[in-house]
Design a protein around this motif. Structure first.
Motif, PDB file in Angstrom:
ATOM      1  N   GLY A 183      11.294  16.273   4.880  1.00 35.65           N
ATOM      2  CA  GLY A 183      11.223  16.742   3.677  1.00 35.65           C
ATOM      3  C   GLY A 183       9.772  17.168   3.390  1.00 35.65           C
ATOM      4  O   GLY A 183       8.809  17.602   4.205  1.00 35.65           O
ATOM      5  N   VAL A 184       9.262  17.773   2.080  1.00 35.71           N
ATOM      6  CA  VAL A 184       8.237  18.181   1.688  1.00 35.71           C
ATOM      7  C   VAL A 184       7.027  17.329   1.723  1.00 35.71           C
ATOM      8  O   VAL A 184       5.868  17.751   2.458  1.00 35.71           O
ATOM      9  N   TYR A 185       7.405  15.977   1.110  1.00 38.69           N
ATOM     10  CA  TYR A 185       6.199  14.971   1.171  1.00 38.69           C
ATOM     11  C   TYR A 185       7.038  13.707   1.660  1.00 38.69           C
ATOM     12  O   TYR A 185       8.206  13.489   1.735  1.00 38.69           O
ATOM     13  N   GLU A 186       6.315  12.754   1.963  1.00 34.81           N
ATOM     14  CA  GLU A 186       6.545  11.572   2.611  1.00 34.81           C
ATOM     15  C   GLU A 186       5.689  10.412   1.813  1.00 34.81           C
ATOM     16  O   GLU A 186       4.509  10.595   1.688  1.00 34.81           O
ATOM     17  N   CYS A 187       6.367   9.557   1.447  1.00 40.60           N
ATOM     18  CA  CYS A 187       5.738   8.111   0.524  1.00 40.60           C
ATOM     19  C   CYS A 187       6.149   7.010   1.322  1.00 40.60           C
ATOM     20  O   CYS A 187       7.219   6.664   1.288  1.00 40.60           O
ATOM     21  N   LYS A 188       5.163   6.565   1.913  1.00 47.70           N
ATOM     22  CA  LYS A 188       5.349   5.251   2.794  1.00 47.70           C
ATOM     23  C   LYS A 188       4.768   4.086   1.815  1.00 47.70           C
ATOM     24  O   LYS A 188       3.849   3.823   1.308  1.00 47.70           O
ATOM     25  N   PHE A 189       5.714   2.951   1.845  1.00 50.06           N
ATOM     26  CA  PHE A 189       5.239   1.531   1.422  1.00 50.06           C
ATOM     27  C   PHE A 189       5.120   0.667   2.519  1.00 50.06           C
ATOM     28  O   PHE A 189       5.883   0.349   3.324  1.00 50.06           O
ATOM     29  N   ARG A 190       3.654   0.282   2.692  1.00 48.24           N
ATOM     30  CA  ARG A 190       3.377  -0.475   3.666  1.00 48.24           C
ATOM     31  C   ARG A 190       2.924  -2.086   3.152  1.00 48.24           C
ATOM     32  O   ARG A 190       2.428  -2.053   2.130  1.00 48.24           O
ATOM     33  N   LYS A 191       3.276  -2.988   3.946  1.00 41.60           N
ATOM     34  CA  LYS A 191       2.553  -4.263   3.882  1.00 41.60           C
ATOM     35  C   LYS A 191       2.252  -5.143   4.967  1.00 41.60           C
ATOM     36  O   LYS A 191       2.936  -4.895   6.031  1.00 41.60           O
ATOM     37  N   SER A 192       0.856  -5.636   5.009  1.00 43.45           N
ATOM     38  CA  SER A 192       0.597  -6.202   6.339  1.00 43.45           C
ATOM     39  C   SER A 192       0.371  -5.169   7.358  1.00 43.45           C
ATOM     40  O   SER A 192       0.671  -5.399   8.404  1.00 43.45           O
ATOM     41  N   ASP A 248       0.706  -1.339   0.120  1.00 40.24           N
ATOM     42  CA  ASP A 248      -0.132  -0.021   0.039  1.00 40.24           C
ATOM     43  C   ASP A 248       0.730   1.448  -0.170  1.00 40.24           C
ATOM     44  O   ASP A 248       2.053   1.125   0.574  1.00 40.24           O
ATOM     45  N   VAL A 249       0.475   2.073  -0.827  1.00 40.29           N
ATOM     46  CA  VAL A 249       1.258   3.520  -0.641  1.00 40.29           C
ATOM     47  C   VAL A 249       0.587   4.794   0.083  1.00 40.29           C
ATOM     48  O   VAL A 249      -0.804   4.984  -0.333  1.00 40.29           O
ATOM     49  N   LEU A 250       1.201   5.069   0.779  1.00 39.91           N
ATOM     50  CA  LEU A 250       0.489   6.246   1.673  1.00 39.91           C
ATOM     51  C   LEU A 250       1.316   7.444   1.573  1.00 39.91           C
ATOM     52  O   LEU A 250       2.359   7.503   1.802  1.00 39.91           O
ATOM     53  N   TRP A 251       0.665   8.370   1.233  1.00 41.23           N
ATOM     54  CA  TRP A 251       1.176   9.918   1.213  1.00 41.23           C
ATOM     55  C   TRP A 251       1.014  10.886   2.354  1.00 41.23           C
ATOM     56  O   TRP A 251      -0.038  10.947   2.821  1.00 41.23           O
ATOM     57  N   ASP A 252       1.815  11.588   2.650  1.00 38.88           N
ATOM     58  CA  ASP A 252       1.789  12.466   3.968  1.00 38.88           C
ATOM     59  C   ASP A 252       2.719  13.819   3.521  1.00 38.88           C
ATOM     60  O   ASP A 252       3.468  13.527   2.722  1.00 38.88           O
TER      61      ASP A 252
END
Length: 88
Positions: free
Chosen positions: A47-56, A37-41
């Motif tokens: 930084g200006v943006y955070e892009c998280k990659f999550r699994k389970s 799952d890709v979550l943006w914040d």
């Protein structure tokens, strides 16, 4: 939480074309090889943006977009950390 995910044009403008190319290659590799799952914040201090990659429900890594650069944080589990420490 972000109200809207940044577009490729916004990211390329923030990062620069060369840095955006690396960002795009890495993030596409993750999405093509892992079911995540890709979550943006907002990035806050990192930084200006955070892009998280999550699994389970667990974060595997996070990318932080900054002006003309980006950072990556990789999350190791207990077993991965042990392997890393032994190899070090």
């Amino acid at each position: 939480m972000l109200s809207a995910i940044p577009t490729e044009i916004e990211l390329e403008s923030l990062l620069s074309p060369e840095v955006f190319s690396a960002w795009e290659s890495l993030t596409k590799f993750i999405q093509q090889n892992y079911t995540v799952d890709v979550l943006w914040d907002i990035g806050r201090k990192a930084g200006v943006y955070e892009c998280k990659f999550r699994k389970s429900g667990k974060t595997l890594c996070a990318f932080y977009a900054r002006e003309h650069s980006f950072g990556v944080m990789i999350i190791f589990g207990v077993a991965e950390r042990k392997k890393f420490e032994e190899g070090r």
